[in-house]
Design an enzyme around this catalytic site. Structure first.
Site, mmCIF file in Angstrom:
data_model
loop_
_atom_site.group_PDB
_atom_site.id
_atom_site.type_symbol
_atom_site.label_atom_id
_atom_site.label_comp_id
_atom_site.label_asym_id
_atom_site.label_seq_id
_atom_site.Cartn_x
_atom_site.Cartn_y
_atom_site.Cartn_z
ATOM 1 N N ASP A 45 0.853 -1.202 0.000
ATOM 2 C CA ASP A 45 0.000 0.000 0.000
ATOM 3 C C ASP A 45 0.884 1.246 0.000
ATOM 4 O O ASP A 45 0.396 2.368 -0.123
ATOM 5 C CB ASP A 45 -1.005 -0.019 1.164
ATOM 6 C CG ASP A 45 -0.340 -0.064 2.530
ATOM 7 O OD1 ASP A 45 0.897 -0.153 2.599
ATOM 8 O OD2 ASP A 45 -1.081 -0.007 3.539
ATOM 9 N N SER A 46 2.220 1.045 0.100
ATOM 10 C CA SER A 46 3.169 2.144 -0.081
ATOM 11 C C SER A 46 3.043 2.741 -1.480
ATOM 12 O O SER A 46 3.606 3.807 -1.745
ATOM 13 C CB SER A 46 4.600 1.652 0.141
ATOM 14 O OG SER A 46 4.863 0.525 -0.661
ATOM 15 N N ASP A 84 -0.739 -6.419 -0.647
ATOM 16 C CA ASP A 84 -0.859 -5.796 0.673
ATOM 17 C C ASP A 84 -2.315 -5.377 0.903
ATOM 18 O O ASP A 84 -2.882 -4.634 0.098
ATOM 19 C CB ASP A 84 0.056 -4.554 0.682
ATOM 20 C CG ASP A 84 0.474 -4.137 2.070
ATOM 21 O OD1 ASP A 84 0.156 -4.860 3.034
ATOM 22 O OD2 ASP A 84 1.130 -3.091 2.177
ATOM 23 N N LYS A 114 -0.602 -9.652 2.603
ATOM 24 C CA LYS A 114 0.041 -9.158 3.824
ATOM 25 C C LYS A 114 -0.996 -8.391 4.624
ATOM 26 O O LYS A 114 -1.759 -7.594 4.059
ATOM 27 C CB LYS A 114 1.243 -8.264 3.515
ATOM 28 C CG LYS A 114 1.890 -7.714 4.799
ATOM 29 C CD LYS A 114 3.245 -7.073 4.545
ATOM 30 C CE LYS A 114 3.173 -5.672 4.000
ATOM 31 N NZ LYS A 114 2.488 -4.714 4.887
ATOM 32 N N GLU A 116 -1.534 -6.130 8.242
ATOM 33 C CA GLU A 116 -0.860 -5.418 9.341
ATOM 34 C C GLU A 116 -1.525 -5.680 10.680
ATOM 35 O O GLU A 116 -2.761 -5.731 10.760
ATOM 36 C CB GLU A 116 -0.924 -3.894 9.098
ATOM 37 C CG GLU A 116 0.056 -3.394 8.091
ATOM 38 C CD GLU A 116 0.103 -1.857 8.014
ATOM 39 O OE1 GLU A 116 -0.412 -1.164 8.907
ATOM 40 O OE2 GLU A 116 0.666 -1.377 7.018
ATOM 41 N N GLU A 183 8.755 -3.951 11.154
ATOM 42 C CA GLU A 183 9.107 -2.605 10.682
ATOM 43 C C GLU A 183 9.530 -1.694 11.834
ATOM 44 O O GLU A 183 8.845 -1.617 12.867
ATOM 45 C CB GLU A 183 7.898 -1.994 9.942
ATOM 46 C CG GLU A 183 8.195 -0.603 9.397
ATOM 47 C CD GLU A 183 7.235 -0.130 8.314
ATOM 48 O OE1 GLU A 183 6.359 -0.908 7.883
ATOM 49 O OE2 GLU A 183 7.363 1.035 7.907
#
Ligand code: KIV
Length: 283
Positions: A45-46, A84, A114, A116, A183
């Protein structure tokens, strides 16, 4: 390289082989990463900060990530493709998570997702894994919770917070995650987590002891002038390469030195003669 699988990623930890992961959001860069033997491609999502001009990952939608993931998967890379799951696309309920993770595979062409966070997210990870979808966890700094965390700050700086992160990592492993991103934590914290779980840890700003590393491709290629976090090593200065090429092109166009003969198409002599011999167009 033959096609990467989650199974092979797991074996790399056992064999103490470091895992290489980078982000990509489009077909040509995905195929370059694959040619370079990158083990996993994260369609992060970056993409929101890196390519879409957002200040955080919060505005990124499921459709945005699926769109970019589909482009990556059309390149047919040998690297494992991870989609993501963006902000709030998996936290509303297990049903929502299952439906959206399924779309990431069906429409985005991802081979894993992925997710979070920990806490109540662990049950969601378990449900998604039970449905047959491989999940990569993500702990430490979780950018989708940036407002709650009070900014992009290093996590797990105390013994107590490190113990909490180790606990979260163990819970994600027990829920069936095949690996996890760690992270922005001190190297010692990442080392403790890495030693506490049997699944691979992939670090970003987490020091050298993780089982693998990930960076945002455009950060390590040097696309941005003002973004210089401590944990990014710039392997190129792609911004200067682009600026030099664009300036040269602009100068050529303004001077009339581009296009040259080699960039232009020509008519046969006969047709040119006819064209210039005509006073009016014939019917
Ligand atoms: O979105 C992303 O690129 C990520 C990495 C920074 C791990 O989550």
């Amino acid at each position: 390289m033959t096609r990467m699988t989650t199974h092979k990623i797991g074996q790399m930890k056992t064999k103490s082989k470091k895992i290489v992961m980078l982000t990509a959001y489009d077909a040509p860069t995905a195929s370059i990463l694959s040619e370079c033997g990158v083990d996993m491609i994260l369609v992060g999502d970056s993409v929101g900060n890196a390519l879409l001009g957002y200040e955080s990952t919060i505005p990124v939608t499921l459709d945005d990530v699926i769109h970019h993931c589909a482009a990556v998967s059309r390149a047919r890379p040998d690297s494992l493709i991870i989609g993501d799951m963006p902000f709030m696309s998996y936290k509303v309920s297990e049903e929502q998570a299952l439906e959206n993770c399924a779309l990431m595979l069906q429409e985005g062409g991802a081979e894993a997702v992925k997710i979070e966070g920990a806490g109540r997210v662990v049950d969601i990870v378990q449900a998604v894994v039970d449905a047959g979808i491989p999940v990569m966890g993500h702990i430490g700094l979780t950018p989708q919770s940036i407002f709650q965390m009070g900014g992009y700050r290093v996590q797990g700086r105390t013994a107590e917070k490190t113990e909490l992160l180790v606990e979260q990592a163990k819970q994600l492993e027990a829920a069936g995650a095949f690996s996890m991103v760690i992270e922005l934590v001190p190297s010692e914290t990442a080392k403790m987590i890495t030693e506490a779980v049997s699944i691979p840890t992939i670090g970003i700003g987490a020091g050298p002891y993780c089982d693998g590393q990930v960076l945002v491709l455009w950060d390590m290629l040097g696309l941005f002038e003002d973004f210089k976090p401590k944990f990014v090593k710039k392997y190129a200065c792609i911004r200067d390469v682009i600026k030099n090429a664009v300036s040269e092109y602009a100068e050529d166009v303004r001077k009339g030195t581009f296009p040259e003969k080699e960039h232009s198409f020509e008519m046969s002599e006969e047709e040119t003669g006819r064209l210039y011999g005509r006073s009016k167009p014939s019917r």
